[in-house]
Design an enzyme around this catalytic site. Structure first.
Site, mmCIF file in Angstrom:
data_model
loop_
_atom_site.group_PDB
_atom_site.id
_atom_site.type_symbol
_atom_site.label_atom_id
_atom_site.label_comp_id
_atom_site.label_asym_id
_atom_site.label_seq_id
_atom_site.Cartn_x
_atom_site.Cartn_y
_atom_site.Cartn_z
ATOM 1 N N HIS A 192 0.789 -1.234 0.000
ATOM 2 C CA HIS A 192 0.000 0.000 0.000
ATOM 3 C C HIS A 192 0.817 1.277 0.000
ATOM 4 O O HIS A 192 0.478 2.243 -0.680
ATOM 5 C CB HIS A 192 -1.003 -0.006 1.158
ATOM 6 C CG HIS A 192 -2.262 -0.698 0.761
ATOM 7 N ND1 HIS A 192 -2.964 -1.540 1.578
ATOM 8 C CD2 HIS A 192 -2.934 -0.696 -0.410
ATOM 9 C CE1 HIS A 192 -4.008 -2.014 0.945
ATOM 10 N NE2 HIS A 192 -4.011 -1.523 -0.276
ATOM 11 N N ARG A 299 -9.871 4.459 -2.292
ATOM 12 C CA ARG A 299 -9.672 3.566 -1.143
ATOM 13 C C ARG A 299 -10.120 4.319 0.110
ATOM 14 O O ARG A 299 -9.326 4.971 0.789
ATOM 15 C CB ARG A 299 -8.198 3.165 -1.035
ATOM 16 C CG ARG A 299 -7.710 2.271 -2.160
ATOM 17 C CD ARG A 299 -6.258 1.859 -1.930
ATOM 18 N NE ARG A 299 -5.868 0.731 -2.746
ATOM 19 C CZ ARG A 299 -5.260 0.829 -3.942
ATOM 20 N NH1 ARG A 299 -4.979 2.013 -4.446
ATOM 21 N NH2 ARG A 299 -4.933 -0.257 -4.623
ATOM 22 N N ARG A 335 -14.811 2.596 -2.930
ATOM 23 C CA ARG A 335 -14.810 1.259 -2.350
ATOM 24 C C ARG A 335 -15.142 1.390 -0.863
ATOM 25 O O ARG A 335 -14.569 2.236 -0.176
ATOM 26 C CB ARG A 335 -13.431 0.623 -2.520
ATOM 27 C CG ARG A 335 -13.378 -0.785 -1.963
ATOM 28 C CD ARG A 335 -12.061 -1.444 -2.244
ATOM 29 N NE ARG A 335 -10.981 -0.828 -1.479
ATOM 30 C CZ ARG A 335 -9.715 -1.141 -1.632
ATOM 31 N NH1 ARG A 335 -9.353 -2.019 -2.540
ATOM 32 N NH2 ARG A 335 -8.797 -0.565 -0.906
ATOM 33 N N GLU A 432 -11.730 -9.759 -6.219
ATOM 34 C CA GLU A 432 -10.335 -9.984 -5.833
ATOM 35 C C GLU A 432 -10.124 -11.285 -5.065
ATOM 36 O O GLU A 432 -9.008 -11.615 -4.692
ATOM 37 C CB GLU A 432 -9.841 -8.809 -4.981
ATOM 38 C CG GLU A 432 -10.711 -8.544 -3.770
ATOM 39 C CD GLU A 432 -10.315 -7.295 -2.990
ATOM 40 O OE1 GLU A 432 -9.241 -6.753 -3.236
ATOM 41 O OE2 GLU A 432 -11.091 -6.898 -2.110
ATOM 42 N N ASN A 455 -4.403 -7.001 -7.483
ATOM 43 C CA ASN A 455 -3.365 -7.091 -6.442
ATOM 44 C C ASN A 455 -3.655 -8.257 -5.509
ATOM 45 O O ASN A 455 -2.792 -9.076 -5.216
ATOM 46 C CB ASN A 455 -3.323 -5.804 -5.606
ATOM 47 C CG ASN A 455 -3.041 -4.594 -6.447
ATOM 48 O OD1 ASN A 455 -2.549 -4.732 -7.560
ATOM 49 N ND2 ASN A 455 -3.364 -3.427 -5.946
ATOM 50 N N ASP A 456 -4.889 -8.304 -5.035
ATOM 51 C CA ASP A 456 -5.258 -9.398 -4.136
ATOM 52 C C ASP A 456 -5.560 -10.670 -4.909
ATOM 53 O O ASP A 456 -5.212 -11.760 -4.459
ATOM 54 C CB ASP A 456 -6.456 -8.995 -3.276
ATOM 55 C CG ASP A 456 -6.014 -8.186 -2.072
ATOM 56 O OD1 ASP A 456 -4.979 -8.529 -1.481
ATOM 57 O OD2 ASP A 456 -6.687 -7.195 -1.751
ATOM 58 N N ARG A 466 1.639 -10.497 -1.033
ATOM 59 C CA ARG A 466 2.015 -9.326 -1.841
ATOM 60 C C ARG A 466 2.940 -8.363 -1.107
ATOM 61 O O ARG A 466 3.501 -7.451 -1.710
ATOM 62 C CB ARG A 466 0.754 -8.598 -2.322
ATOM 63 C CG ARG A 466 -0.080 -8.043 -1.203
ATOM 64 C CD ARG A 466 -1.450 -7.598 -1.684
ATOM 65 N NE ARG A 466 -1.510 -6.168 -1.929
ATOM 66 C CZ ARG A 466 -2.634 -5.481 -2.104
ATOM 67 N NH1 ARG A 466 -3.795 -6.114 -2.106
ATOM 68 N NH2 ARG A 466 -2.615 -4.195 -2.306
ATOM 69 N N CYS A 503 -8.712 -2.535 -11.443
ATOM 70 C CA CYS A 503 -8.164 -1.414 -10.671
ATOM 71 C C CYS A 503 -6.933 -1.842 -9.877
ATOM 72 O O CYS A 503 -6.478 -1.131 -9.006
ATOM 73 C CB CYS A 503 -9.228 -0.820 -9.754
ATOM 74 S SG CYS A 503 -9.854 -1.980 -8.530
HETATM 75 C C1 PEP Z 1 -6.606 -4.981 -5.368
HETATM 76 O O1 PEP Z 1 -6.655 -5.838 -4.489
HETATM 77 O O2 PEP Z 1 -6.196 -5.186 -6.519
HETATM 78 C C2 PEP Z 1 -7.052 -3.609 -5.101
HETATM 79 C C3 PEP Z 1 -7.282 -2.768 -6.062
HETATM 80 O O3 PEP Z 1 -7.174 -3.225 -3.832
HETATM 81 P P1 PEP Z 1 -6.009 -3.041 -2.758
HETATM 82 O O4 PEP Z 1 -4.696 -2.879 -3.464
HETATM 83 O O5 PEP Z 1 -6.385 -1.798 -1.986
HETATM 84 O O6 PEP Z 1 -6.104 -4.289 -1.957
HETATM 85 MG MG MG Z 2 -7.648 -5.593 -2.580
#
Ligand code: PEP
Ligand code: MG
Length: 581
Positions: A192, A299, A335, A432, A455-456, A466, A503
């Site tokens: 993050h 976020r 979100r 995700e 990402n998740d 991650r 995203c």
């Molecule tokens: C993701 O998980 O891809 C996402 C966009 O949210 P975050 O990175 O805040 O978990």
């Molecule tokens: Mg996420």
């Protein structure tokens, strides 16, 4: 001079003085003191020690009264520890001889005493080290309470922040205006803090493993966020080279921004919407600067700081309205709280594995109120512009139903109160969790859009943390399993004519972005600064070719095969990807 290599996560070069932040219960800073400031710092330490002594005496008296004297003896031990020369006199000595702040001196003393305790053969004595933590923690708290204590919201001038780790709530309260660059021991490109640095256009290198140990606080440091390098105490010639590179980067960034007005349209005329991911209201302006056509991911949890009260419905409404004003006439996707247990004020570690624990929608059963307030604010925001609601961490249709039921309750409350709101604010899923991807065909008819959080999704699909630099080599956005899952989601969305976006950070990489277009994604949301390069890549390709490439990738067997193939087919996009996959 020493060079540290990490992962490049936010491009650009910055030169400045290091501020090292160590993690304890809370961040502890190491600050170098001017000779004239030492006496004042010793006095600050003495005041905190005195305050701790008074508190311990008061606790002991209360315990004696309420539960009896034997239990209160524990605090005699604490009082003795507090006054032991190995703690008290030694901490003063560290402040005076090393000319460092009291917090750092206490930390040093704590390490020394722990080493000593570890040598005891008697188990009972060894276990007293937890009492030591308790006592030192109390003094640290008292130091923090003093008005001149350094903190994340009050940084001592422009600095290069060198930290072991930064929690999202800490990043939320950080005084980013004073941060020239960030270097952290942990993390990868989807960490993050990396994401925020990228959004703010601040150079960052993460996954450095031991930067906090190898960087003396106050030393001159260069962070090269383009190549993933941190140079401590650079030589004159290295500084000169990096300054030239810094100027080149600035010119290139200026050139890219001139593409702001150009449409993100493939060479054969297919429109792709490029949006911005933002964490703070101020980032919306950066989004506009780089030509974002909306906010694809706000976020919202960054509205929360550690220990701060939850923002009220009115305060949230104000933020959501201002985001829409900034992005007018484009949509803003908010979100809902993607938080862990700690955000609800729970003490101690929230779960043995927070990424798989009670978080986001899973907290809705335990504590629906913060979600309800947020949903009311979002429904009301719908009266003022094109806002969209997005639920994270949905595991399947059951989770979605739970969230939709709460949304209906929020509508009902507003109706009863006679407060104007928009009934049909679009509702979507931040897709995700792999289980949700598997049942995407069941979810699609029940929502207005999907936005894939790669990402998740990648983390859970490949079982790769991650945030852990040790396994970052295994984090493969172009793994065949990821490609197939994305294709399956796209098929489900297409069958129900649902808008489809990504995203996650993958959308901000030119090479991957072209493949996503080929798979059928028409909205890509990314760090604002990533938009120009992705736009260049989208404009340079024909959609039919992107589709052909994506289809061929789906027949390949390993990530390496896919990477080799796309790099060969799309050499220009590959060259402008940060770290070509
Ligand atoms: C993701 O998980 O891809 C996402 C966009 O949210 P975050 O990175 O805040 O978990
Ligand atoms: Mg996420």
């Amino acid at each position: 001079m020493s060079r540290l290599q990490g992962t490049a996560v936010s491009p650009g070069i910055a030169v400045g003085r290091a501020l090292v932040v160590e993690r304890d219960a809370a961040p502890v800073f190491r600050l170098s003191l001017e000779p004239g400031a030492v006496a004042g710092e010793v006095a600050r330490l003495e005041t905190a020690l005195e305050g701790s002594r008074e508190q311990l005496r008061a606790v002991k008296d209360r315990l004696s009264r309420e539960v009896g004297t034997p239990h209160a003896y524990i605090f005699d031990a604490h009082l003795l520890m507090l006054d032991d020369p190995l703690l008290r006199a030694r901490a003063v000595e560290v402040v005076e001889t090393e000319r460092v702040n009291a917090e750092w001196a206490l930390r040093t003393v704590s390490e020394e005493l722990h080493d000593l305790f570890d040598q005891f053969s008697d188990e009972y004595l060894r276990e007293r080290s937890t009492d030591l933590d308790d006592v030192i923690g109390r003094v640290q708290l008292n130091l923090r309470g003093s008005p001149d204590a350094p903190s994340l919201e009050r940084l001592p001038g422009p600095v290069i922040l060198v930290a072991s780790d930064l929690a999202p709530s800490e990043a939320a309260e950080l005084d980013w205006e004073k941060v020239l660059a960030v270097a952290t021991d942990v993390g990868s490109s989807t960490y993050h803090t990396a994401i925020i640095a990228r959004s703010l256009g601040i150079p960052a290198v993460v996954g450095l493993k031991d930067a906090t140990r190898r960087t003396p606080s106050g030393s001159l440091v260069v962070v090269d966020g383009t190549h993933g390098e941190v140079v401590v105490d650079p030589s004159e010639s290295t500084l000169e080279e990096l300054r030239v590179a810094q100027e080149e980067y600035r010119l290139e960034d200026e050139r890219l921004r001139t593409t702001r007005e150009l449409p993100a349209r493939t060479d054969d005329g297919v429109e792709v919407r490029l949006e911005a991911n933002v964490e703070f209201l101020e980032e919306a302006a950066t989004g506009r600067l780089y030509g974002a056509q909306g906010i694809g991911l706000f976020r919202s949890e960054y509205l929360l700081g550690r220990g701060l009260p939850w923002p009220t419905e009115e305060q949230q409404l104000d933020v959501y309205r201002r985001l829409m004003e900034q992005m007018h006439p484009h949509p803003v996707t908010v979100r809902t709280w993607d938080i862990g247990l700690e955000a609800l004020g729970s003490r101690g570690p929230s779960s043995p594995n927070p990424a798989l624990g009670e978080r986001a929608l899973r907290l809705l059963r335990r504590s629906p109120e913060p979600f309800r307030v947020q949903l009311r604010a979002l429904l009301r925001a719908g009266e003022h512009g094109p806002v969209r609601i997005m639920f994270p961490f949905v595991g399947g249709v059951g989770d979605l139903h739970l969230a939709l039921a709460l949304l209906e309750e929020a509508r009902e409350e507003l109706r009863r109160a006679g407060v104007p709101f928009r009934e049909d604010v679009p509702v979507g899923i931040n897709l995700e969790v792999p289980s949700a991807a598997v049942v995407a065909d069941l979810l699609a008819p029940e929502v207005d859009f999907f936005s894939v959080g790669t990402n998740d999704l990648i983390q859970y699909l490949l079982a790769v943390d991650r945030t852990d630099p040790r396994v970052s080599g295994l984090y493969e956005p172009l793994h065949p399993a990821v490609m197939r899952t994305l294709a399956q989601i796209a098929t489900a969305a297409r069958a129900h004519e649902r808008p489809l976006s990504v995203c996650g950070e993958m959308a901000g990489q030119p090479l991957e972005a072209v493949l996503l277009v080929g798979l059928g994604f028409r909205e890509l949301s990314m760090a604002p600064t990533a938009i120009p390069r992705v736009k260049e890549a989208v404009r340079a390709v024909r959609e039919v070719d992107a589709r052909r490439l994506a289809e061929h990738c789906l027949s390949l067997r390993t990530c390496d095969d896919i990477v080799r193939f796309v790099r060969q087919e799309l050499p220009e996009a590959a060259a402008s990807s940060r770290e070509p996959a």
